[in-house]
Design a protein around this motif. Structure first.
Motif, mmCIF file in Angstrom:
data_model
loop_
_atom_site.group_PDB
_atom_site.id
_atom_site.type_symbol
_atom_site.label_atom_id
_atom_site.label_comp_id
_atom_site.label_asym_id
_atom_site.label_seq_id
_atom_site.Cartn_x
_atom_site.Cartn_y
_atom_site.Cartn_z
ATOM 1 N N GLU A 269 0.657 -1.169 -0.020
ATOM 2 C CA GLU A 269 -0.094 0.221 0.029
ATOM 3 C C GLU A 269 0.908 1.432 0.051
ATOM 4 N N LEU A 270 1.869 1.277 0.602
ATOM 5 C CA LEU A 270 2.765 2.686 0.728
ATOM 6 C C LEU A 270 3.410 2.751 -0.597
ATOM 7 N N TRP A 271 3.890 1.605 -1.314
ATOM 8 C CA TRP A 271 4.471 1.839 -2.538
ATOM 9 C C TRP A 271 3.427 2.382 -3.501
ATOM 10 N N ALA B 3 3.038 6.088 -2.671
ATOM 11 C CA ALA B 3 3.968 6.801 -3.173
ATOM 12 C C ALA B 3 4.078 6.982 -4.551
ATOM 13 N N ALA B 4 3.553 5.876 -5.298
ATOM 14 C CA ALA B 4 3.730 5.865 -6.801
ATOM 15 C C ALA B 4 2.619 7.065 -7.319
ATOM 16 N N TYR B 5 1.580 6.829 -6.612
ATOM 17 C CA TYR B 5 0.271 7.685 -7.008
ATOM 18 C C TYR B 5 0.613 9.169 -6.633
ATOM 19 N N GLY B 6 1.269 9.380 -5.823
ATOM 20 C CA GLY B 6 1.696 10.844 -5.033
ATOM 21 C C GLY B 6 2.607 11.398 -6.127
ATOM 22 N N GLY C 20 4.110 7.521 5.987
ATOM 23 C CA GLY C 20 2.926 6.784 5.881
ATOM 24 C C GLY C 20 2.331 6.006 6.690
ATOM 25 N N PRO C 21 3.301 5.009 7.091
ATOM 26 C CA PRO C 21 2.620 3.941 8.205
ATOM 27 C C PRO C 21 1.929 4.896 9.433
#
Length: 277
Positions: free
Chosen positions: A174-176, A179-182, A250-251
């Motif tokens: 989910e974090l990646w 991050a990619a979407y951001g 993020g977490p």
């Protein structure tokens, strides 16, 4: 008194028929407002609309408010949702000036993306628009560009709420994803915002300036060249900062947002137990 188990996955502002219609309307108006110069019929047409920004400003703000009104009509908007909206909007508005626009560093993007992810597309759109409005008031950045910024940030947050696996995808994956979407949305935000001012900038080199009445394809080519030559130096640092903050913070932020949403029990269906024997 007991609350439904579904309350654990409830979102402060969910999309209903009226809010979907309002979002579609304001998005359509926004697309036209951003893109109409590309199909302007010539120099006279562009000049005739060069002073449209104040009118567009006056038209877009009520449409943005209509999203909130439509949401209230659909599902209601209780005090807890309004409080969370206010807190997150204030946090976003406070984060934006930290980079002072230096090289495009805007730490508010990661918070907007993570908030949209947890709280859903409806809440995300309203949050993004309100955050930019509050930020403009805080920094004195009120002007004809403000409704465009509100629309663009609303789309960024709404997109985060539409990412796959909102209730199942967790952890590093989910974090990646966020991050990619951001990163992508940070660059697209700058690119879309360029459309707001690029047609009206004079004195540019012919290869990157807007030519009213030219074919759309030719103007799009010039627009891409303009973005590469001017705003990419701001958009890429914004994307890098968003990725780093999303991975580092993020977490903790996601955990806090999800805990707050569960405890608030937005839209929970409350039932009353009968008297005990």
């Amino acid at each position: 008194m007991s609350s439904s188990p579904l309350a654990r996955q409830a979102r402060p502002i969910r999309l209903g028929p009226r809010s979907i219609g309002a979002l579609a309307l304001v998005s359509a108006v926004g697309v036209v407002a951003f893109g109409w110069p590309l199909i302007a019929g010539g120099e006279s047409g562009l000049s005739a609309h060069a002073q449209d920004a104040p009118w567009l400003f006056a038209a877009l703000l009520p449409l943005l408010l209509a999203v909130v009104v439509a949401t209230i009509a659909d599902v209601g908007l209780d005090a807890k949702a309004i409080a969370m909206l206010g807190v997150l909007a204030a946090a976003g508005a406070a984060l934006r000036p930290l980079g002072a626009g230096t090289a495009g560093i805007e730490p508010m993007f990661f918070l907007m993306v993570l908030s949209g992810r947890v709280l859903g597309p409806g809440f995300g759109f309203v949050l993004g628009a309100v955050s930019m409005f509050a930020s403009a008031l805080l920094t004195g950045g009120v002007g004809p560009w403000m409704p465009f910024q509100m629309l663009s940030m609303g789309w960024v947050c709404m997109g985060a709420g539409l990412l796959p696996g909102p209730d199942t995808l967790r952890g590093r994956g989910e974090l990646w994803l966020l991050a990619a979407y951001g990163a992508v949305s940070s660059v697209l935000y700058g690119t879309v915002m360029n459309l707001q001012g690029w047609p009206y900038l004079g004195g540019l080199a012919t290869g990157v300036s807007f030519v009213p009445g030219d074919p759309v394809g030719d103007n799009l080519g010039r627009f891409v060249a303009y973005c590469l030559a001017t705003s990419l130096g701001w958009d890429l640092p914004r994307a890098v900062v968003t990725v780093l903050l999303s991975l580092a913070l993020g977490p903790a932020v996601l955990k806090a947002l999800r805990r707050a949403t569960r405890r608030a029990a937005f839209e929970a269906q409350v039932t009353f137990d009968g008297p005990k024997a």
